[in-house]
Design an enzyme around this catalytic site. Structure first.
Site, PDB file in Angstrom:
ATOM      1  N   ASP A  29      32.069  19.816  14.245  1.00  8.99           N
ATOM      2  CA  ASP A  29      31.519  18.735  15.022  1.00  8.99           C
ATOM      3  C   ASP A  29      30.575  19.351  16.232  1.00  8.99           C
ATOM      4  O   ASP A  29      30.731  18.632  17.319  1.00  8.99           O
ATOM      5  CB  ASP A  29      32.781  18.159  15.603  1.00  8.99           C
ATOM      6  N   LYS A 112      32.729  13.625   8.212  1.00 16.93           N
ATOM      7  CA  LYS A 112      34.011  13.109   8.172  1.00 16.93           C
ATOM      8  C   LYS A 112      34.553  12.109   9.233  1.00 16.93           C
ATOM      9  O   LYS A 112      33.744  11.900  10.275  1.00 16.93           O
ATOM     10  CB  LYS A 112      34.859  14.344   8.608  1.00 16.93           C
ATOM     11  N   CYS A 145      39.747  17.790  16.346  1.00 20.63           N
ATOM     12  CA  CYS A 145      39.054  18.120  15.008  1.00 20.63           C
ATOM     13  C   CYS A 145      39.201  19.612  14.713  1.00 20.63           C
ATOM     14  O   CYS A 145      39.492  19.943  13.428  1.00 20.63           O
ATOM     15  CB  CYS A 145      37.676  17.665  14.981  1.00 20.63           C
TER      16      CYS A 145
END
Ligand code: ZN
Length: 215
Positions: A29, A112, A145
């Site tokens: 991310d 995702k 995450c």
């Protein structure tokens, strides 16, 4: 009410050796919304990890280690926007992976929808196809995450390595909690990016870089 607890000790290894043929770099991310100061969900310290993550990418490239990216991806009406401010809307500028870490041809990018990059994606399948059993997991957010992806990898018996200087969190407590859990719960190896050394040149990188034949 603020409370104080002592963080149980955990080891940060000085040197970690990996087999580039069985190891992947997983970058979580590193998108504009998380990394930029004006991002929708800016993470303090994320920008400071960019140079370190670039070093890890360089290491991966030099040993033909596969590089996987996750890209947090939401759409209008996403229930995650009830938990967090609206962020990483598919197609938006904030959703893009930062320019400094732009994926190269051959890298794999996994969109995702939740914290765990294994959830609802082909990540596990693609890692197994390549015979990968070790993941160097870096990026942001360390306790969200990154952590849920690392935990999901740990549950699948991947060896997880966290370069701690390539992680960033919303709060120092969250970072400590994530590292404690990672090292304690699924025995992740904690180190610094510069401490990661490839065991041998990868067979993927071609005959010129193969180790000399013995005997
Ligand atoms: Zn999200």
């Amino acid at each position: 009410m603020a409370r104080q607890v002592e963080v149980p000790p955990y080891e940060i290894e000085e040197h970690v050796t990996v087999d580039p043929d069985r190891t992947a770099l997983v970058i979580i991310d590193m998108q504009n919304d998380f990394v930029r100061a004006d991002g929708a969900l800016s993470v303090p310290g994320a920008a400071d990890t960019v140079a370190v993550i670039r070093q890890l990418v360089k290491l991966a490239r030099s040993t033909a280690m596969p590089v996987f990216y996750s890209q947090d991806t939401h759409q209008e009406g996403d229930p995650e926007w009830k938990i967090w401010p609206k962020h990483c809307e598919r197609g938006s500028e904030g959703w893009q992976i930062i320019d400094e870490l732009k994926p190269a041809p051959g890298d794999r990018v996994f969109e995702k929808v939740r914290y765990d990059a294994f959830y609802g994606t082909h990540l596990d399948h693609e890692l197994r196809l390549r015979g990968i059993d070790t993941l160097i997991i870096c990026g942001t957010v360390a306790s969200i995450c990154v952590h849920y992806t690392a935990a999901s990898a740990g549950l699948r018996w991947y060896r997880v390595i966290h370069p701690v200087d390539a992680l960033s969190a919303l709060h120092p407590f969250d970072m400590e909690a994530a590292l404690r859990q990672a090292s304690f719960l699924f025995q992740a190896t904690l180190t610094k990016a510069a401490g990661i050394t490839p065991a041998v040149a990868s067979k993927r990188s071609g005959p010129a870089k193969r180790p000399a034949r013995r005997g």
